[in-house]
Write a protein that holds these residues in place. Sequence first.
Motif, PDB file in Angstrom:
ATOM      1  N   HIS A  36      16.896  67.510 -10.392  1.00 28.16           N
ATOM      2  CA  HIS A  36      16.600  66.602  -9.284  1.00 28.16           C
ATOM      3  C   HIS A  36      16.260  65.242  -9.877  1.00 28.16           C
ATOM      4  O   HIS A  36      15.501  65.155 -10.843  1.00 28.16           O
ATOM      5  N   VAL A  37      16.834  64.190  -9.321  1.00 29.49           N
ATOM      6  CA  VAL A  37      16.505  62.840  -9.787  1.00 29.49           C
ATOM      7  C   VAL A  37      15.173  62.453  -9.162  1.00 29.49           C
ATOM      8  O   VAL A  37      15.070  62.312  -7.931  1.00 29.49           O
ATOM      9  N   ASP A  62      18.046  68.355  -1.840  1.00 28.03           N
ATOM     10  CA  ASP A  62      18.051  66.908  -1.741  1.00 28.03           C
ATOM     11  C   ASP A  62      19.453  66.404  -2.086  1.00 28.03           C
ATOM     12  O   ASP A  62      20.280  67.144  -2.618  1.00 28.03           O
ATOM     13  N   HIS A  91      20.340  64.271  -4.314  1.00 24.24           N
ATOM     14  CA  HIS A  91      20.485  63.759  -5.691  1.00 24.24           C
ATOM     15  C   HIS A  91      20.068  64.853  -6.654  1.00 24.24           C
ATOM     16  O   HIS A  91      19.056  64.749  -7.345  1.00 24.24           O
TER      17      HIS A  91
HETATM   18 MN   LIG Z   1      14.419  63.869  -3.761  1.00 19.87          MN
END
Ligand SMILES: [Mn+2]
Length: 466
Positions: free
Chosen positions: A251-252, A116, A118
């Motif tokens: 992961h945010v 991802d 972020h």
């Molecule tokens: Mn995500």
Amino acid sequence: MYSDSVLCSLCRCKNKLYPDNLPRTSVVIVFHNEAWSTLLRTVHSVIDRSPHTLLEEIVLVDDASERDFLKRPLEQYVRRLEVPVRVVRMEQRSGLIRARLKGASLSTGQVITFLDAHCECTTGWLEPLLARIKQDKSTVVCPIIDVISDDTFEYMAGSDMTYGGFNWKLNFRWYPVPQREMDRRKGDRTLPVRTPTMAGGLFSIDRDYFQEIGTYDAGMDIWGGENLEISFRIWQCGGTLEIVTCSHVGHVFRKATPYTFPGGTGQIINKNNRRLAEVWMDEFKNFFYIISPGVTKVDYGDITSRTGLRQKLQCKPFSWYLENVYPDSQIPRHYYSLGEIRNVETNQCLDNMARKENEKVGIFNCHGMGGNQVFSYTANKEIRTDDLCLDVSKLNGPVMMLKCHHLKGNQLWDYDPVKLSLIHVNSNQCLDKANEEDSQVPCVKDCTHTRSQQWLLRNVTLPEVF
Ligand SMILES: [Mn+2]
């Protein structure tokens, strides 16, 4: 319960040695209107915390972002980084699935790692992933996903004691790693966990194997369901899906999806989930359809290329997956009924009233439409509605809905198809329509076999599925 050496699983990860000649990876990152800070934090953490000999390139795929800083400023910025970073643009809003396919097709590393936009990779994240793929290219691997707070950006370690599952609504969910998987690894928590499903955002896969098993379902739109689809496909078609517990990537986690979906989030996810159910789940798709009435009205397009793929690869049936990969699944492999549970005296049906875990089950006029009134009496003698089981913990007590624990105990029920009674085995009491104080709270009472203790377990027939 665990030895000291197991408690030191993290320091034992540190001492592991990996071969020198690991395959190189391309890192593919799709973004849509991502913040500069989180996007670059992802890119820099990949560069700073991966051995450059293992890093082919980073491919940033822009799914039609509107923010100016993601245009030329981004291209200029990444040009001076010490690892090749390409920025690829989708011509129009295409969604995660098609953007990832584009990124994968333009990349060149032997392994493709999807992240991802972020994330923060930690030191040593990459080697254990690539080592697994080097051992067996049909192993698809995920890191442990650590949690970065979207309020404070605090970094918190993720658990190595949960793995990926799904509920009847086909939502991805984390569930405890069962004892059988601990036993298989002989208690060594540094060994990879075989996981029934992946969360989807972060994983590595051999490029040839990704092609061989049919990449992604390009008939799916935007986002949603693709993670379960690739999970089922990997397992049913002969691969292995693992969480590599020595690899950590932060992961945010955001509270809501920032994506806008042309046509609405719900309809797109329903369409994707229907494709998933129709291609991979065989008769077990009924659990999804019965608990989500209305979803059968959603058009899911043409799936012939995907059913053809399943045939070509000679993939195993979903029942095999439930039996061998996910025996603790929320969908029971064997069951007596999937439908309503109707009281003979009142003619009302058990109803979960859309309540949550640890609340009481309700009873309401039968509507025959599935949804909140769907219960399955399973071969393990549980009464389930999705991932909750009817549970009684005191004499004459109310009937609660608790997470199914597969340990029988207070969740074990005997159905007598002649007397029509549902006997709670531990208390030796019978399910009764309701208690005196509250007519909407079913409870257990001493068995009298009167009509208020008689129940009809009926399969609900689906509205016509097209
Ligand atoms: Mn995500």
